[in-house]
Design a protein around this motif. Structure first.
Motif, PDB file in Angstrom:
ATOM      1  N   ILE A  95      38.115  50.919  42.789  1.00 49.53           N
ATOM      2  CA  ILE A  95      37.690  50.107  41.653  1.00 49.53           C
ATOM      3  C   ILE A  95      38.823  49.178  41.221  1.00 49.53           C
ATOM      4  O   ILE A  95      38.600  47.996  40.920  1.00 49.53           O
ATOM      5  N   PHE A  96      40.042  49.691  41.186  1.00 50.72           N
ATOM      6  CA  PHE A  96      41.189  48.852  40.814  1.00 50.72           C
ATOM      7  C   PHE A  96      41.315  47.672  41.773  1.00 50.72           C
ATOM      8  O   PHE A  96      41.503  46.524  41.352  1.00 50.72           O
ATOM      9  N   LEU A  97      41.199  47.947  43.054  1.00 46.59           N
ATOM     10  CA  LEU A  97      41.316  46.911  44.081  1.00 46.59           C
ATOM     11  C   LEU A  97      40.247  45.837  43.906  1.00 46.59           C
ATOM     12  O   LEU A  97      40.543  44.637  43.933  1.00 46.59           O
ATOM     13  N   THR A  98      39.000  46.251  43.709  1.00 45.51           N
ATOM     14  CA  THR A  98      37.905  45.279  43.598  1.00 45.51           C
ATOM     15  C   THR A  98      37.920  44.542  42.264  1.00 45.51           C
ATOM     16  O   THR A  98      37.518  43.377  42.190  1.00 45.51           O
ATOM     17  N   ALA A  99      38.369  45.208  41.202  1.00 46.72           N
ATOM     18  CA  ALA A  99      38.365  44.590  39.874  1.00 46.72           C
ATOM     19  C   ALA A  99      39.415  43.501  39.728  1.00 46.72           C
ATOM     20  O   ALA A  99      39.249  42.567  38.937  1.00 46.72           O
ATOM     21  N   THR A 100      40.494  43.603  40.484  1.00 50.05           N
ATOM     22  CA  THR A 100      41.614  42.676  40.295  1.00 50.05           C
ATOM     23  C   THR A 100      41.734  41.600  41.365  1.00 50.05           C
ATOM     24  O   THR A 100      42.384  40.582  41.142  1.00 50.05           O
ATOM     25  N   THR A 101      41.111  41.792  42.532  1.00 51.73           N
ATOM     26  CA  THR A 101      41.329  40.887  43.660  1.00 51.73           C
ATOM     27  C   THR A 101      40.080  40.061  43.941  1.00 51.73           C
ATOM     28  O   THR A 101      39.064  40.596  44.389  1.00 51.73           O
ATOM     29  N   GLY A 102      40.162  38.760  43.690  1.00 53.77           N
ATOM     30  CA  GLY A 102      39.001  37.898  43.835  1.00 53.77           C
ATOM     31  C   GLY A 102      39.088  36.969  45.033  1.00 53.77           C
ATOM     32  O   GLY A 102      40.158  36.736  45.599  1.00 53.77           O
TER      33      GLY A 102
END
Length: 303
Positions: A95-102
């Motif tokens: 979740i951290f990875l997907t929430a911060t990396t666009g």
């Protein structure tokens, strides 16, 4: 039209899905493509993106400073929030990875130019580069922190700095500062650009094959959370910073880049570190679908 920028992403994902469905792509294709992207094409595009930045230009430095500050504060906020959730660490890291990396490079760059004109392209490129690279580096450190049972600082730093993505950042920054003009470096830059251009198509194709038979089968609550944080949470966070803490120049560009869907490179990283790849893959797809609505809305609001 924004849809013309977003549509090719779906077509490449669909191609990977179709190849897997009709058994043209073997089961090991996804792993091979992911390794190529992680060790070759993604480091190449990171290095070239940083190489193109003039780190000594005061205007660029101001934009870079705000980009760094915003993404670091948002990453810290997401990390603190996830630390209180009672879910396993692999899901937290995913979740951290997907929430911060666009997807700020392949979608963000053209959408900024399309929405606000060529005069805004450079600012959009600088912001987008930082929005992609910094979260990847932070995510690698966070993943290792949540994965490791023993947190020995020297070992964590060693593992972090030998990562190919981290190495490519240092390589790109050095070249961006030196800006060598010899023929060899021109050829090197062209080679890296060619390799980097394969990162997104290869990762999207692998993602399509991976998604075959797995779409939206579980973790719907966590999928909704990760998609919300990426497509809405980051933008709301930036607007709150601008209202209550400090004024952000070119706010519309910062916000537009913040609502870009989850970067396809997160799928490659999730496979590499054995996170919840189903959750990451579906987050990419769902957030990309949401971008059909949220991107035109943001452009309209800030017009």
């Amino acid at each position: 039209m924004p849809i013309l920028v977003i549509l090719p992403i779906f077509l490449i994902i669909l191609a990977g899905w179709m190849f897997k469905k009709f058994k043209i792509a073997a089961d090991d294709w996804t792993g091979v493509l992911n390794k190529f992207v992680y060790y070759v094409s993604l480091p190449a595009i990171i290095a070239v993106s940083l190489w193109d930045i003039d780190f000594l230009n005061p205007d660029y430095l101001r934009t870079l400073f705000h980009s760094f500050l915003i993404i670091i504060l948002f990453s810290l906020a997401v990390f603190i929030f996830l630390s209180f959730l009672k879910i396993n660490r692999d899901k937290k890291a995913a979740i951290f990875l997907t929430a911060t990396t666009g997807n700020t490079v392949y979608m963000g760059f053209p959408l900024v130019e399309l929405s606000y004109g060529k005069i805004s392209y450079l600012s959009g490129a600088l912001i987008g580069t930082i929005y992609l690279i910094v979260p990847i580096l932070i995510s690698i450190f966070v993943i290792r922190f949540w994965h490791s049972k023993e947190h020995k600082l020297s070992k964590e730093l060693y593992e972090f700095f030998k990562n190919p993505l981290v190495i490519s950042v240092f390589f790109g920054v050095v070249l961006g500062l030196l800006r060598p003009e010899y023929a060899f470096f021109s050829a090197l830059k062209k080679s890296l650009s060619m390799l980097g251009a394969t990162a997104s198509p290869a990762a999207l194709f692998a993602l399509g094959g991976f998604l075959y038979g797995k779409f939206l089968k579980k973790n719907l609550g966590l999928l909704a959370l990760s998609s919300f944080l990426k497509t809405f949470g980051f933008a709301l966070f930036i607007i709150a910073l601008n209202l209550f803490l400090f004024k952000i120049p070119n706010l519309k560009i910062f916000v537009l880049q913040s609502v870009m869907p989850v970067a396809v490179t997160t799928f490659i990283i999730s496979e590499k570190f054995k996170l919840d790849s189903d959750l990451v893959a579906n987050s990419i797809l769902v957030s990309t679908i949401l971008s059909f609505v949220i991107v035109p809305f943001i452009v309209f609001i800030f017009s």
